[in-house]
Motif scaffolding. Structure first.
Motif, PDB file in Angstrom:
ATOM      1  N   GLY A 184       0.782  -1.228   0.000  1.00  0.00           N
ATOM      2  CA  GLY A 184       0.000   0.000   0.000  1.00  0.00           C
ATOM      3  C   GLY A 184       0.810   1.272   0.000  1.00  0.00           C
ATOM      4  N   TYR A 185       2.124   1.171   0.050  1.00  0.00           N
ATOM      5  CA  TYR A 185       3.005   2.336   0.004  1.00  0.00           C
ATOM      6  C   TYR A 185       3.536   2.519  -1.424  1.00  0.00           C
ATOM      7  CZ  TYR A 185       3.153   1.911   5.102  1.00  0.00           C
ATOM      8  OH  TYR A 185       2.824   1.825   6.428  1.00  0.00           O
ATOM      9  N   THR A 186       3.728   3.754  -1.810  1.00  0.00           N
ATOM     10  CA  THR A 186       4.392   4.074  -3.069  1.00  0.00           C
ATOM     11  C   THR A 186       5.759   4.664  -2.749  1.00  0.00           C
ATOM     12  OG1 THR A 186       2.302   4.509  -4.217  1.00  0.00           O
ATOM     13  CG2 THR A 186       4.303   5.444  -5.196  1.00  0.00           C
ATOM     14  N   SER A 206       5.349   7.408   0.245  1.00  0.00           N
ATOM     15  CA  SER A 206       4.014   7.987   0.428  1.00  0.00           C
ATOM     16  C   SER A 206       2.996   6.867   0.581  1.00  0.00           C
ATOM     17  CB  SER A 206       3.637   8.883  -0.762  1.00  0.00           C
ATOM     18  OG  SER A 206       3.565   8.126  -1.956  1.00  0.00           O
ATOM     19  N   ARG A 207       1.832   7.252   1.087  1.00  0.00           N
ATOM     20  CA  ARG A 207       0.748   6.275   1.262  1.00  0.00           C
ATOM     21  C   ARG A 207      -0.570   6.982   1.028  1.00  0.00           C
ATOM     22  NH1 ARG A 207      -0.252   2.486   6.661  1.00  0.00           N
ATOM     23  NH2 ARG A 207      -1.487   0.863   5.612  1.00  0.00           N
ATOM     24  N   ASP A 208      -1.410   6.407   0.175  1.00  0.00           N
ATOM     25  CA  ASP A 208      -2.690   7.019  -0.187  1.00  0.00           C
ATOM     26  C   ASP A 208      -2.508   8.439  -0.677  1.00  0.00           C
ATOM     27  OD1 ASP A 208      -3.986   4.667   0.631  1.00  0.00           O
ATOM     28  OD2 ASP A 208      -4.122   5.375   2.699  1.00  0.00           O
ATOM     29  N   GLY A 209      -1.435   8.670  -1.405  1.00  0.00           N
ATOM     30  CA  GLY A 209      -1.181   9.980  -1.979  1.00  0.00           C
ATOM     31  C   GLY A 209      -0.595  10.993  -1.026  1.00  0.00           C
ATOM     32  N   GLN A 210      -0.351  10.600   0.227  1.00  0.00           N
ATOM     33  CA  GLN A 210       0.171  11.515   1.226  1.00  0.00           C
ATOM     34  C   GLN A 210       1.596  11.112   1.623  1.00  0.00           C
ATOM     35  OE1 GLN A 210      -1.525  14.292   2.222  1.00  0.00           O
ATOM     36  NE2 GLN A 210      -2.996  13.624   0.650  1.00  0.00           N
ATOM     37  N   ARG A 278       5.739  -2.308  11.113  1.00  0.00           N
ATOM     38  CA  ARG A 278       6.147  -3.381  10.208  1.00  0.00           C
ATOM     39  C   ARG A 278       7.281  -2.909   9.304  1.00  0.00           C
ATOM     40  NH1 ARG A 278       1.716  -5.456   6.451  1.00  0.00           N
ATOM     41  NH2 ARG A 278       3.495  -6.756   5.843  1.00  0.00           N
ATOM     42  N   VAL A 279       8.112  -3.878   8.903  1.00  0.00           N
ATOM     43  CA  VAL A 279       9.175  -3.588   7.943  1.00  0.00           C
ATOM     44  C   VAL A 279       8.673  -3.938   6.550  1.00  0.00           C
ATOM     45  CG1 VAL A 279      11.519  -4.139   7.198  1.00  0.00           C
ATOM     46  CG2 VAL A 279      10.982  -3.993   9.637  1.00  0.00           C
ATOM     47  N   HIS A 280       8.873  -3.028   5.619  1.00  0.00           N
ATOM     48  CA  HIS A 280       8.446  -3.197   4.234  1.00  0.00           C
ATOM     49  C   HIS A 280       9.680  -3.113   3.336  1.00  0.00           C
ATOM     50  CE1 HIS A 280       4.424  -2.267   5.870  1.00  0.00           C
ATOM     51  NE2 HIS A 280       5.056  -1.304   6.525  1.00  0.00           N
ATOM     52  N   THR A 281       9.635  -3.806   2.205  1.00  0.00           N
ATOM     53  CA  THR A 281      10.764  -3.798   1.283  1.00  0.00           C
ATOM     54  C   THR A 281      10.303  -3.380  -0.098  1.00  0.00           C
ATOM     55  OG1 THR A 281      11.857  -5.581   2.499  1.00  0.00           O
ATOM     56  CG2 THR A 281      12.663  -5.119   0.290  1.00  0.00           C
ATOM     57  N   ALA A 282      10.836  -2.272  -0.581  1.00  0.00           N
ATOM     58  CA  ALA A 282      10.561  -1.798  -1.937  1.00  0.00           C
ATOM     59  C   ALA A 282      11.748  -2.144  -2.831  1.00  0.00           C
ATOM     60  CB  ALA A 282      10.328  -0.288  -1.931  1.00  0.00           C
TER      61      ALA A 282
END
Length: 318
Positions: A184-186, A206-210, A278-282
């Motif tokens: 859900g993150y950009t 960003s998330r949900d455009g913010q 949480r840890v996220h990986t892009a």
């Protein structure tokens, strides 16, 4: 078109791979040029004037199974577990490590086609054995990297190949991209790595455009970046410009890294960041262009894409 391959051998397939890697001391893509070894994007290791040191100082991180007297030794483990030791210059397992980025050992695994990635932190037993729930997610040829600093020694990155048997579908490397989504993150990327130079890479979350302005510290930073070169999986581990609590570094949305890739070629970048507990990986594919710096040929990488496309989703963590 994807190529389907069936991998044989026993679960970890270590005997032949590890024996060959140990015998030659390195596993290197023949097309990749020899360059100085670096850790965390910093200065190259220095050493005395021996032939061994002259060779290892030109090898990027993660291409050696044994370096400066230390050896990565996978050991037998129950199903669902991955275990290894670091053999020291005295021939015995190392049991004392310095804390680096909040941990004494960083284990990174990546599939050879760069379609799988995990960054985990094993537990150390008194006998010097590191153990962790296996991060090898599915069949394939994997590279395991141990990133550590033995007490009294230099920081090191050692690597060894591991095979997980089964039916494997090879996946092509995604096209170069400036934006990707995960959980859900950009995340957008600004900057291009330049071979042999320190290049700023800025990633914006960003998330949900913010914009996300409350990133949480993870391993002593607001972001954690690993770069792997296509082909031989030369390893570069860098960290942001600034640290939480230093009075100038903001918790997002931007995280800037100062990175130096070892050569021209295609690289896969893996950004770890923590938000919402949480840890996220892009993930991104980037191309370091030799022409921009007058460097040599690109080792095993495709030409840059003419347009930016979304990358593939990130992978999980322990």
């Amino acid at each position: 078109m994807n190529t389907v391959t069936r991998l044989g051998g026993f679960a970890l397939g270590l005997a032949a791979v590890f024996g060959a890697a140990y015998g030659i001391g390195r596993v290197v893509d023949p097309a990749a040029p020899a360059v100085q070894s670096r850790h965390d994007g910093g200065a190259a290791h220095t050493s005395g004037p021996t032939a061994h040191d002259e060779v290892t100082d030109r090898v990027p991180g993660g291409l050696l199974v044994s370096d400066r007297g230390y050896t990565l030794v996978p050991v037998a483990a129950p199903a669902g577990e991955f275990a290894f030791r670091i053999g020291g210059p005295d021939g015995r397992p190392v049991t004392r490590y310095d804390v680096a980025h909040d941990k004494r050992m960083h284990l990174i695994v990546a599939r050879r086609d760069l379609s799988g990635f995990r960054h985990v932190h094993p537990d150390l037993a008194p006998d010097g054995t590191w153990r962790v729930d296996t991060p090898l997610a599915g069949p394939g040829q994997w590279r395991a990297f141990a990133d550590f600093a033995p007490t009294g020694g230099e920081p090191l990155i050692l690597g060894v190949d591991v095979t997980v048997p089964g039916e494997l579908t090879e996946r092509p490397l995604p096209a170069p991209a400036t934006s990707t989504t995960v959980d859900g993150y950009t995340v957008t990327l600004a900057g291009t790595p330049q071979p042999g130079r320190t290049s700023p890479l800025t990633l914006t979350v960003s998330r949900d455009g913010q914009p996300v302005t409350d990133l949480e510290p993870y391993l002593g930073a607001y972001g954690h970046l690993v770069a792997l070169r296509r082909g031989d999986l030369a390893y570069l581990h860098v960290h942001p410009d600034g640290t939480p609590g230093d009075g100038r570094t903001r918790p997002g949305p931007e995280v800037t890294f100062l990175a130096e890739v070892p050569s021209a070629g295609s690289y896969r970048l893996y950004l770890d960041f923590r938000h919402g507990g949480r840890v996220h990986t892009a993930e991104f594919t980037v191309v370091a262009d030799a022409a921009a710096t007058g460097g040599g040929p690109t080792p095993g990488g495709p030409s840059p894409s003419g347009s930016a496309e979304h990358g593939t989703p990130g992978h999980g963590h322990n």
